[in-house]
Write an enzyme that holds these catalytic residues in place. Structure first.
Site, PDB file in Angstrom:
ATOM      1  N   ARG A  39       0.835  -1.210   0.000  1.00  0.00           N
ATOM      2  CA  ARG A  39       0.000   0.000   0.000  1.00  0.00           C
ATOM      3  C   ARG A  39       0.866   1.256   0.000  1.00  0.00           C
ATOM      4  O   ARG A  39       0.536   2.249  -0.637  1.00  0.00           O
ATOM      5  CB  ARG A  39      -0.946  -0.013   1.202  1.00  0.00           C
ATOM      6  CG  ARG A  39      -1.838   1.212   1.278  1.00  0.00           C
ATOM      7  CD  ARG A  39      -2.944   1.007   2.283  1.00  0.00           C
ATOM      8  NE  ARG A  39      -3.770   2.187   2.432  1.00  0.00           N
ATOM      9  CZ  ARG A  39      -4.773   2.281   3.304  1.00  0.00           C
ATOM     10  NH1 ARG A  39      -5.051   1.250   4.088  1.00  0.00           N
ATOM     11  NH2 ARG A  39      -5.496   3.381   3.384  1.00  0.00           N
ATOM     12  N   CYS A  82     -18.956  -3.137   1.495  1.00  0.00           N
ATOM     13  CA  CYS A  82     -18.198  -1.928   1.799  1.00  0.00           C
ATOM     14  C   CYS A  82     -18.922  -1.191   2.916  1.00  0.00           C
ATOM     15  O   CYS A  82     -20.142  -1.288   3.043  1.00  0.00           O
ATOM     16  CB  CYS A  82     -18.111  -1.051   0.567  1.00  0.00           C
ATOM     17  SG  CYS A  82     -17.354   0.546   0.901  1.00  0.00           S
ATOM     18  N   TYR A 133     -16.168   8.870  -2.001  1.00  0.00           N
ATOM     19  CA  TYR A 133     -15.066   8.729  -2.953  1.00  0.00           C
ATOM     20  C   TYR A 133     -15.259   9.547  -4.219  1.00  0.00           C
ATOM     21  O   TYR A 133     -14.304   9.776  -4.963  1.00  0.00           O
ATOM     22  CB  TYR A 133     -14.850   7.250  -3.303  1.00  0.00           C
ATOM     23  CG  TYR A 133     -14.163   6.501  -2.193  1.00  0.00           C
ATOM     24  CD1 TYR A 133     -12.772   6.508  -2.076  1.00  0.00           C
ATOM     25  CD2 TYR A 133     -14.890   5.806  -1.226  1.00  0.00           C
ATOM     26  CE1 TYR A 133     -12.125   5.843  -1.051  1.00  0.00           C
ATOM     27  CE2 TYR A 133     -14.255   5.148  -0.183  1.00  0.00           C
ATOM     28  CZ  TYR A 133     -12.869   5.156  -0.103  1.00  0.00           C
ATOM     29  OH  TYR A 133     -12.225   4.514   0.918  1.00  0.00           O
ATOM     30  N   ASN A 181     -10.328  -5.298  -0.851  1.00  0.00           N
ATOM     31  CA  ASN A 181     -10.378  -4.231  -1.863  1.00  0.00           C
ATOM     32  C   ASN A 181      -9.484  -4.507  -3.065  1.00  0.00           C
ATOM     33  O   ASN A 181      -8.535  -5.263  -2.936  1.00  0.00           O
ATOM     34  CB  ASN A 181      -9.942  -2.905  -1.215  1.00  0.00           C
ATOM     35  CG  ASN A 181     -11.111  -2.165  -0.618  1.00  0.00           C
ATOM     36  OD1 ASN A 181     -12.175  -2.109  -1.204  1.00  0.00           O
ATOM     37  ND2 ASN A 181     -10.894  -1.583   0.565  1.00  0.00           N
ATOM     38  N   HIS A 189     -17.459   2.170  -4.272  1.00  0.00           N
ATOM     39  CA  HIS A 189     -16.744   3.447  -4.156  1.00  0.00           C
ATOM     40  C   HIS A 189     -17.094   4.404  -5.293  1.00  0.00           C
ATOM     41  O   HIS A 189     -16.338   5.345  -5.569  1.00  0.00           O
ATOM     42  CB  HIS A 189     -15.214   3.241  -4.064  1.00  0.00           C
ATOM     43  CG  HIS A 189     -14.773   2.605  -2.773  1.00  0.00           C
ATOM     44  ND1 HIS A 189     -13.466   2.464  -2.408  1.00  0.00           N
ATOM     45  CD2 HIS A 189     -15.505   2.062  -1.754  1.00  0.00           C
ATOM     46  CE1 HIS A 189     -13.385   1.880  -1.226  1.00  0.00           C
ATOM     47  NE2 HIS A 189     -14.615   1.615  -0.813  1.00  0.00           N
TER      48      HIS A 189
HETATM   49  P1  NAD Z   1      -4.181  -6.067   6.799  1.00  0.00           P
HETATM   50  O1  NAD Z   1      -2.988  -5.430   6.213  1.00  0.00           O
HETATM   51  O2  NAD Z   1      -4.312  -6.112   8.263  1.00  0.00           O
HETATM   52  O3  NAD Z   1      -4.290  -7.544   6.199  1.00  0.00           O
HETATM   53  C1  NAD Z   1      -5.111  -8.503   6.790  1.00  0.00           C
HETATM   54  C2  NAD Z   1      -4.380  -9.813   6.856  1.00  0.00           C
HETATM   55  O4  NAD Z   1      -4.279 -10.395   5.548  1.00  0.00           O
HETATM   56  C3  NAD Z   1      -2.946  -9.693   7.367  1.00  0.00           C
HETATM   57  O5  NAD Z   1      -2.826 -10.336   8.618  1.00  0.00           O
HETATM   58  C4  NAD Z   1      -2.124 -10.359   6.279  1.00  0.00           C
HETATM   59  O6  NAD Z   1      -1.041 -11.115   6.774  1.00  0.00           O
HETATM   60  C5  NAD Z   1      -3.158 -11.221   5.587  1.00  0.00           C
HETATM   61  N1  NAD Z   1      -2.834 -11.723   4.259  1.00  0.00           N
HETATM   62  C6  NAD Z   1      -2.105 -11.158   3.280  1.00  0.00           C
HETATM   63  N2  NAD Z   1      -2.058 -11.956   2.201  1.00  0.00           N
HETATM   64  C7  NAD Z   1      -2.799 -13.053   2.496  1.00  0.00           C
HETATM   65  C8  NAD Z   1      -3.142 -14.226   1.789  1.00  0.00           C
HETATM   66  N3  NAD Z   1      -2.701 -14.458   0.556  1.00  0.00           N
HETATM   67  N4  NAD Z   1      -3.940 -15.136   2.407  1.00  0.00           N
HETATM   68  C9  NAD Z   1      -4.383 -14.931   3.660  1.00  0.00           C
HETATM   69  N5  NAD Z   1      -4.078 -13.841   4.374  1.00  0.00           N
HETATM   70  C10 NAD Z   1      -3.300 -12.911   3.798  1.00  0.00           C
HETATM   71  O7  NAD Z   1      -5.426  -5.421   6.102  1.00  0.00           O
HETATM   72  P2  NAD Z   1      -6.708  -4.653   6.648  1.00  0.00           P
HETATM   73  O8  NAD Z   1      -6.364  -3.250   6.797  1.00  0.00           O
HETATM   74  O9  NAD Z   1      -7.343  -5.379   7.741  1.00  0.00           O
HETATM   75  O10 NAD Z   1      -7.608  -4.794   5.358  1.00  0.00           O
HETATM   76  C11 NAD Z   1      -7.859  -6.081   4.811  1.00  0.00           C
HETATM   77  C12 NAD Z   1      -8.503  -5.974   3.475  1.00  0.00           C
HETATM   78  O11 NAD Z   1      -9.809  -5.458   3.602  1.00  0.00           O
HETATM   79  C13 NAD Z   1      -7.782  -5.036   2.515  1.00  0.00           C
HETATM   80  O12 NAD Z   1      -7.848  -5.545   1.207  1.00  0.00           O
HETATM   81  C14 NAD Z   1      -8.551  -3.761   2.638  1.00  0.00           C
HETATM   82  O13 NAD Z   1      -8.453  -2.943   1.505  1.00  0.00           O
HETATM   83  C15 NAD Z   1      -9.944  -4.301   2.801  1.00  0.00           C
HETATM   84  N6  NAD Z   1     -10.909  -3.378   3.411  1.00  0.00           N
HETATM   85  C16 NAD Z   1     -12.101  -3.293   2.798  1.00  0.00           C
HETATM   86  C17 NAD Z   1     -13.070  -2.452   3.266  1.00  0.00           C
HETATM   87  C18 NAD Z   1     -14.352  -2.332   2.516  1.00  0.00           C
HETATM   88  O14 NAD Z   1     -15.038  -1.326   2.650  1.00  0.00           O
HETATM   89  N7  NAD Z   1     -14.698  -3.304   1.690  1.00  0.00           N
HETATM   90  C19 NAD Z   1     -12.817  -1.692   4.417  1.00  0.00           C
HETATM   91  C20 NAD Z   1     -11.578  -1.821   5.049  1.00  0.00           C
HETATM   92  C21 NAD Z   1     -10.632  -2.676   4.533  1.00  0.00           C
HETATM   93  C1  G6P Z   2     -13.174   2.817   3.886  1.00  0.00           C
HETATM   94  C2  G6P Z   2     -13.471   2.020   2.699  1.00  0.00           C
HETATM   95  C3  G6P Z   2     -12.482   0.968   2.439  1.00  0.00           C
HETATM   96  C4  G6P Z   2     -11.180   1.709   2.426  1.00  0.00           C
HETATM   97  C5  G6P Z   2     -10.873   1.874   3.869  1.00  0.00           C
HETATM   98  C6  G6P Z   2      -9.538   2.465   4.160  1.00  0.00           C
HETATM   99  O1  G6P Z   2     -13.252   4.083   3.388  1.00  0.00           O
HETATM  100  O2  G6P Z   2     -14.772   1.681   2.521  1.00  0.00           O
HETATM  101  O3  G6P Z   2     -12.816   0.289   1.300  1.00  0.00           O
HETATM  102  O4  G6P Z   2     -10.217   1.215   1.630  1.00  0.00           O
HETATM  103  O5  G6P Z   2     -11.907   2.572   4.514  1.00  0.00           O
HETATM  104  O6  G6P Z   2      -9.349   2.558   5.551  1.00  0.00           O
HETATM  105  P1  G6P Z   2      -7.911   2.680   6.178  1.00  0.00           P
HETATM  106  O7  G6P Z   2      -8.120   2.898   7.608  1.00  0.00           O
HETATM  107  O8  G6P Z   2      -7.220   1.399   5.851  1.00  0.00           O
HETATM  108  O9  G6P Z   2      -7.257   3.825   5.457  1.00  0.00           O
HETATM  109 MN    MN Z   3     -14.979   0.296   0.828  1.00  0.00          MN
END
Ligand code: NAD
Ligand code: G6P
Ligand code: MN
Ligand code: MN
Length: 433
Positions: free
Chosen positions: A93, A169, A253, A147, A199
């Site tokens: 990232r 989301c 967004y 994401n 988004h």
């Molecule tokens: P993070 O960096 O804490 O990652 C979560 C875990 O995934 C980590 O412990 C990492 O080791 C693990 N990981 C990496 N590659 C892997 C694989 N191949 N198999 C299994 N585990 C694996 O991330 P986060 O900040 O908790 O976010 C996780 C995901 O969710 C991201 O893709 C982020 O963009 C997404 N997210 C989505 C939303 C949404 O609105 N949809 C909101 C927040 C975060």
């Molecule tokens: C929200 C979204 C996610 C986004 C995340 C980032 O806005 O819905 O899809 O990527 O937050 O949050 P963070 O705390 O990782 O910047």
């Molecule tokens: Mn989102």
């Protein structure tokens, strides 16, 4: 009895997921929760996994919480699989945010060049997971929030040929949590209709007499009321005259596109100060994981609200409970269009208001957009399709097309140079290219 699996279990959001299950203990007969991670995430998995165990115990439940690096063992006979992983961890990232910044462009997790590369890294892994699911748990539901959530959900459907999926989301959730109060109402007395893609969606709202209140909410957006913008998005106001014409509420967004210059300037200021969101998230994570290590902590700490994605795990639990219990809850999810948005192809993924039933999401018809929004959404959706095809095939020409189509990347030699640099920087996670 249900077997729940979460891939990316070491995420700092996991306590919210566990809290969401605990809240719904009467609706979900859970037996096992499996948190899956990879060796690089083992430390986080153990810390947050032990916290999850304490939460379950404090709630007086006998659920088994398993921590594992063996995805296939976890997936065997699973009922619900949720995905919240980050390929390349936060280091990737940082690159998504810093490399475009060094070209004077926006560096952001799901928009611009960074969002495209997050899709390139993630699509191969999610398709691998789907392959495992076909073999090990062919009847399971997949709830994706990895994401870029819309593009990943699209890839699961188009290329994974897996239809039992719902993409989620927190942006619509936060809008529905925060907007009603601005007009002195409660959510239960309002009808929300969202339409677009992840988004990049808009919404309209009606009250319980059938009167549209969209403009009332828009009016409040101009007297400083909180409208539920996630923490990660810098608040530049939309042009009032544009909203008056649109008569819809854009998602947070949209400001990257409607106020591109101002959002870019802000992002570049942060870039110059070496302050990217990834680095801020590292700081918040450090704080959270310090808390999670406290053996007396057995509930979700309030500091999790500093993350942009607060509330998404709760939405995941609600989607699961709605499918399992055929609750017919209204939720905004990424699902196949099936005619809900006639301006977009019916066999592709959109993010729309839907009714969540035992057979998955049933999207509600929204109808046509005005020309301005139609133009945007067709460009953005088709760009997503180009990105997914590039992510699956590794076709350089398609990747270049995606960069050129993306409104946040000016076309020209610098765009191609940026693409090339990001391909090299991400090489380890791009077997397809
Ligand atoms: P993070 O960096 O804490 O990652 C979560 C875990 O995934 C980590 O412990 C990492 O080791 C693990 N990981 C990496 N590659 C892997 C694989 N191949 N198999 C299994 N585990 C694996 O991330 P986060 O900040 O908790 O976010 C996780 C995901 O969710 C991201 O893709 C982020 O963009 C997404 N997210 C989505 C939303 C949404 O609105 N949809 C909101 C927040 C975060
Ligand atoms: C929200 C979204 C996610 C986004 C995340 C980032 O806005 O819905 O899809 O990527 O937050 O949050 P963070 O705390 O990782 O910047
Ligand atoms: Mn989102
Ligand atoms: Mn472009």
């Amino acid at each position: 009895a249900l077997k729940m699996v979460t891939i990316g279990g070491g995420s700092s959001y996991t306590p919210e997921l566990i809290e969401g299950y605990i809240k719904r203990q009467d609706q979900l007969p859970i037996k096992e929760i499996w948190l899956v991670d990879i060796p690089e995430g083992e430390k986080k998995l153990n810390i947050v996994g032990n916290m999850a165990k304490r939460m379950v115990k404090a709630a007086g439940l006998d659920w088994e919480v398993h921590l594992t690096l063996d995805r296939r063992e976890a997936l065997k006979d699973a009922d619900f699989v949720s995905t919240q992983f980050r390929v390349g961890l936060l280091e990737a990232r940082v690159k998504d945010e810093r490399i475009p910044g060094s070209y004077g462009l926006l560096g952001q997790e799901t928009n611009g060049a960074g969002g495209i590369f997050k899709a390139f890294r993630t699509v191969p892994i999610i398709l691998d997971i789907v392959k495992d699911m076909k073999e090990l748990c062919p009847d399971a539901w997949l709830i994706n929030f990895t994401n870029p959530s819309g593009m990943i959900t699209e890839a699961i459907q188009q290329y994974g040929k897996w239809d039992k999926v719902i993409g989620l989301c927190n942006v619509p959730v936060m809008a529905m949590m925060n907007e009603p109060a601005t007009i002195g109402k409660e959510l239960k007395d309002l009808t929300y209709k969202f339409a677009g893609i992840d988004h990049f969606h808009w919404h309209r709202v009606w009250d319980n007499s059938g009167k549209e209140v969209t403009m009332d909410i828009i009016n409040k957006m101009y007297d400083g009321s909180e409208t539920g913008l996630p923490k990660n998005i810098f608040d530049v106001k939309f042009f009032r005259e544009q909203l008056n014409q649109m008569k819809m509420i854009p998602c947070g967004y949209h400001r990257y596109y409607y106020r591109q210059t101002e959002m870019l300037n802000h992002s570049l200021e942060e870039f110059d100060q070496n302050k990217t969101r990834a680095q801020e998230v590292m700081r918040i994570e450090h704080e959270l994981f310090t808390l999670y290590q406290d053996p007396n902590l057995d509930h979700k700490p309030k500091q999790l609200a500093e993350r942009g994605g607060a509330h998404y795990s709760d939405a995941a639990c609600e989607a699961i409970a709605s499918i399992y219990g055929d609750k017919k809850t209204h939720m905004v999810v990424s699902t196949l269009n099936r005619g809900a948005l006639p301006d977009l192809p019916s066999d592709h993924t959109v993010e729309v208001s839907s009714i969540i039933t035992a057979s998955g999401a049933l999207p509600l018809t929204f109808g046509h957009f005005q020309p301005a929004e139609r133009g945007w959404i067709q460009l953005m959706k088709n760009m997503e399709l180009v990105i997914d095809e590039a992510a699956v095939t590794g076709d350089y020409g398609l990747a270049l097309q995606a960069f050129i189509m993306n409104p946040l990347i000016p076309s020209g030699q610098a765009a191609k140079d940026l693409l090339d640099e990001m391909l090299v920087a991400n090489k380890k996670y791009l077997p397809q290219f």
